[in-house]
Design an enzyme around this catalytic site. Structure first.
Site, PDB file in Angstrom:
ATOM      1  N   ARG A  71     -13.545  -4.498  15.806  1.00 45.88           N
ATOM      2  CA  ARG A  71     -12.512  -3.535  16.200  1.00 45.88           C
ATOM      3  C   ARG A  71     -13.175  -2.181  16.416  1.00 45.88           C
ATOM      4  NH1 ARG A  71      -7.487  -1.247  12.532  1.00 45.88           N
ATOM      5  NH2 ARG A  71      -9.041   0.315  11.950  1.00 45.88           N
ATOM      6  N   ASP A 118      -6.763  -0.869  17.745  1.00 50.69           N
ATOM      7  CA  ASP A 118      -5.471  -0.698  17.073  1.00 50.69           C
ATOM      8  C   ASP A 118      -4.829   0.613  17.528  1.00 50.69           C
ATOM      9  OD1 ASP A 118      -3.335  -0.635  15.334  1.00 50.69           O
ATOM     10  OD2 ASP A 118      -4.515  -1.029  13.525  1.00 50.69           O
ATOM     11  N   TYR A 169      -6.904   8.121  12.477  1.00 50.55           N
ATOM     12  CA  TYR A 169      -6.791   6.855  11.768  1.00 50.55           C
ATOM     13  C   TYR A 169      -7.981   5.931  12.024  1.00 50.55           C
ATOM     14  CZ  TYR A 169      -5.617   1.937  11.668  1.00 50.55           C
ATOM     15  OH  TYR A 169      -5.672   0.599  11.491  1.00 50.55           O
ATOM     16  N   HIS A 174      -3.337  -9.963   9.133  1.00 52.22           N
ATOM     17  CA  HIS A 174      -3.721  -8.656   8.612  1.00 52.22           C
ATOM     18  C   HIS A 174      -4.668  -8.838   7.416  1.00 52.22           C
ATOM     19  CE1 HIS A 174      -1.981  -4.537   7.128  1.00 52.22           C
ATOM     20  NE2 HIS A 174      -2.954  -4.350   7.982  1.00 52.22           N
ATOM     21  N   HIS A 209     -14.221  -3.638  11.153  1.00 52.27           N
ATOM     22  CA  HIS A 209     -13.830  -2.337  11.711  1.00 52.27           C
ATOM     23  C   HIS A 209     -15.035  -1.444  11.976  1.00 52.27           C
ATOM     24  CE1 HIS A 209      -9.538  -2.255   9.799  1.00 52.27           C
ATOM     25  NE2 HIS A 209      -9.835  -3.436  10.293  1.00 52.27           N
ATOM     26  N   ARG A 214       0.419 -10.640  13.659  1.00 56.91           N
ATOM     27  CA  ARG A 214      -0.443  -9.858  12.762  1.00 56.91           C
ATOM     28  C   ARG A 214      -0.060  -9.928  11.283  1.00 56.91           C
ATOM     29  NH1 ARG A 214      -4.652  -8.159  11.949  1.00 56.91           N
ATOM     30  NH2 ARG A 214      -4.442  -5.910  11.701  1.00 56.91           N
ATOM     31  N   ASP A 237      -6.279  -3.360   1.607  1.00 55.32           N
ATOM     32  CA  ASP A 237      -5.076  -3.310   0.762  1.00 55.32           C
ATOM     33  C   ASP A 237      -4.434  -4.697   0.604  1.00 55.32           C
ATOM     34  OD1 ASP A 237      -4.581  -1.724   3.480  1.00 55.32           O
ATOM     35  OD2 ASP A 237      -2.709  -2.791   3.102  1.00 55.32           O
ATOM     36  N   GLU A 269      -3.643  -3.780  19.538  1.00 56.95           N
ATOM     37  CA  GLU A 269      -2.724  -3.978  18.417  1.00 56.95           C
ATOM     38  C   GLU A 269      -1.725  -2.840  18.285  1.00 56.95           C
ATOM     39  OE1 GLU A 269      -4.898  -4.190  14.753  1.00 56.95           O
ATOM     40  OE2 GLU A 269      -3.094  -3.873  13.550  1.00 56.95           O
ATOM     41  N   GLU A 323      -8.671 -10.739  10.312  1.00 52.64           N
ATOM     42  CA  GLU A 323      -9.230  -9.423  10.010  1.00 52.64           C
ATOM     43  C   GLU A 323      -9.912  -9.492   8.640  1.00 52.64           C
ATOM     44  OE1 GLU A 323      -6.269  -6.384   9.565  1.00 52.64           O
ATOM     45  OE2 GLU A 323      -7.699  -4.761   9.875  1.00 52.64           O
ATOM     46  N   GLU A 338       1.935  -6.330  11.637  1.00 54.10           N
ATOM     47  CA  GLU A 338       1.459  -6.111  10.258  1.00 54.10           C
ATOM     48  C   GLU A 338       2.539  -5.500   9.376  1.00 54.10           C
ATOM     49  OE1 GLU A 338      -1.990  -3.542  11.010  1.00 54.10           O
ATOM     50  OE2 GLU A 338      -0.924  -1.907  10.047  1.00 54.10           O
ATOM     51  N   ASN A 362       0.811  -1.220   0.000  1.00 54.74           N
ATOM     52  CA  ASN A 362       0.000   0.000   0.000  1.00 54.74           C
ATOM     53  C   ASN A 362       0.847   1.273   0.000  1.00 54.74           C
ATOM     54  OD1 ASN A 362      -2.393   1.398   0.133  1.00 54.74           O
ATOM     55  ND2 ASN A 362      -2.806   0.978   2.294  1.00 54.74           N
ATOM     56  N   HIS A 382      -1.939   1.614  16.427  1.00 49.28           N
ATOM     57  CA  HIS A 382      -1.211   2.092  15.245  1.00 49.28           C
ATOM     58  C   HIS A 382       0.147   2.713  15.547  1.00 49.28           C
ATOM     59  CE1 HIS A 382      -1.526   2.746  10.853  1.00 49.28           C
ATOM     60  NE2 HIS A 382      -2.306   1.702  11.011  1.00 49.28           N
ATOM     61  N   TRP A 396       2.709   7.131  12.664  1.00 47.98           N
ATOM     62  CA  TRP A 396       1.368   6.949  12.103  1.00 47.98           C
ATOM     63  C   TRP A 396       0.971   5.495  12.192  1.00 47.98           C
ATOM     64  CZ3 TRP A 396      -0.844   4.133   8.153  1.00 47.98           C
ATOM     65  CH2 TRP A 396      -2.224   4.405   7.967  1.00 47.98           C
TER      66      TRP A 396
END
Ligand code: GCO
Ligand code: MG
Length: 412
Positions: free
Chosen positions: A147, A220, A159, A322, A122, A293, A326, A246, A349, A272, A37, A222, A412
């Site tokens: 999630r 998550d 996010y 994961h 999600h 993940r 994407d 996560e 997921e 991930e 991605n 992130h 991020w």
């Protein structure tokens, strides 16, 4: 059986996908997902310029040998680009082998260890009301694990939230269900960890009060917290019995998880953005995580991810592959076949792809009562419609990034 044709297909039905398509002298076609991605074309070049010429004429049956050859002969090992490229070759070869055997791929991996795969979706919302609404929509779609991501007071964007706008099959203008956006540069978002840490436990309290104690809930982080912040969050979420927290800290520093672990019994999931078993060595050996993940797509394919998961199984660590949009339908199918066959499957997921993607990639998996199954077609059970793929040329797209209030770039 020899590989006599190899094509790298780039298509952007609802988002960008890179697919390796191999063909053998016996007429079998194998597909592998190589989508990275936001950096898709790097893998395209790796495959087209450096890997495809080496594949022509090779014995399509020798999967392990081809894996070792591509990994070791490159000299420059590991990394997302290399491992996504090798994954695509690996999965395409497994697809071919299973088609040649006339069996769904999971049969070659040892057969089914369960009847279906528990999947999570999600749910998100800027406000509690929006979030509850999104949870209910997911439940109506059959999801049995969810999630939870929410807006944080004082922050404009965050996010995993806006993606909710397209939960109902691409009606919105967002780029599929994911944070990546088509455009010439990444969107800038804002971030404040202290507000986030204050807010998240109140959200989980509200969700538990509304939906009860049974529903498995995930979250998550992130990669955004320091170890001590992550420890604090894990501890403050303990009353709400999360399935997992996560990516609580940045993945580059596995030792950080020692500190988190010392403070909290909230289960941890990570990986991930990991690519190899060596990224996992310490955190599996020291039992610093509960779920792996990695996607098949980003971890060297079925051959390599299976080694990671076999290693993890010795420590009762399970899979949590994961599966955002994407990961292409080809990558998702590979995950489902692997997940069905291994003993230490945890959860999968699953975000639904858009309608154009489903038209471009014809799939035979099933989704029923919150459970996925890869189907019983020989191979992966996915066909790529080349004419359809040709209608959607690649479009530049970037994931967003964060800045703090004073302008500092943040994880991020
Ligand atoms: C997840 C992930 C994704 C990633 C995305 C990046 O848990 O599903 O965090 O949403 O951000 O896959 O490419
Ligand atoms: Mg994630």
């Amino acid at each position: 059986m020899r590989i006599d044709r190899a094509d790298v297909v780039v298509t952007s039905p609802d988002r960008n996908f890179v697919t390796l398509r191999l063909e053998t002298d016996e007429g079998h076609i194998g597909l592998g997902d190589a989508t990275l991605n936001g950096r898709e074309l790097a893998v395209v070049s790796y495959l087209r310029d450096h890997v495809v010429p080496l594949l022509l004429g090779r014995d399509a049956h020798n999967i392990e040998d081809t894996w070792q050859f591509l990994y070791r002969s490159a000299y420059w090992r590991r990394g997302p680009v290399t491992m996504a490229a090798i994954a695509a070759v690996d999965v395409a070869l497994w697809d071919i082998k299973a088609k040649a055997a006339g069996m769904p791929l999971y049969q070659l991996l040892g057969g089914a260890s369960r009847t279906g795969l528990l999947a999570y979706g999600h749910a998100s919302g800027k406000s509690t009301e929006e979030l509850f609404d999104s949870v209910r929509k997911h439940q109506a779609e059959g999801y049995k694990a969810i999630r939870i991501q929410t807006g944080v007071p004082g922050l404009k964007s965050i996010y995993g939230i806006a993606s909710n706008a397209t939960f109902e099959a691409n009606k919105g203008s967002r780029y599929d269900h994911e944070p990546a956006q088509r455009g010439a540069s990444p969107a800038e978002e804002d971030w404040d960890t202290r507000s986030y840490l204050r807010h998240v436990p109140t959200v989980f309290e509200a969700v538990r009060n509304e939906f009860g104690p049974e529903l498995p809930l995930l979250h998550d982080g992130h990669h955004r917290m320091t170890p001590i912040q992550a420890a604090k969050l894990g501890k403050s979420l303990e009353p709400y019995d999360l399935f997992w927290l996560e990516d609580c800290t940045p993945a580059e520093n596995p030792e950080a998880l020692r500190l988190v672990r010392q403070h909290t019994t909230t289960p941890l999931a990570i990986g991930e953005i990991f690519n190899t078993v060596w990224d996992y060595q310490q955190i599996i050996r020291e039992q610093l995580i509960d779920y792996v993940r990695s996607a098949v797509t980003h971890t060297g394919g079925i051959t390599h991810l299976r080694k990671v998961l076999d290693y993890a199984s010795q420590y009762q660590i399970k899979s949590g592959m994961h599966g955002p949009t994407d990961i292409s339908p080809v990558g998702m199918a590979a995950a489902m076949h692997l997940g069905l066959s291994i003993h230490n499957f945890g959860i999968q997921e699953y975000m639904k792809h858009g309608a154009k993607t489903d038209q471009t990639f014809r799939q035979s998996f099933t989704w029923q009562d919150g459970m996925l199954h890869p189907g019983t077609q020989p191979g992966l059970g996915v066909e790529l419609d080349i004419d359809e793929a040709g209608k959607y040329p690649y479009q530049q797209a970037y994931l967003p990034y964060n800045r703090l209030a004073d302008g500092t770039v943040h994880d991020w």
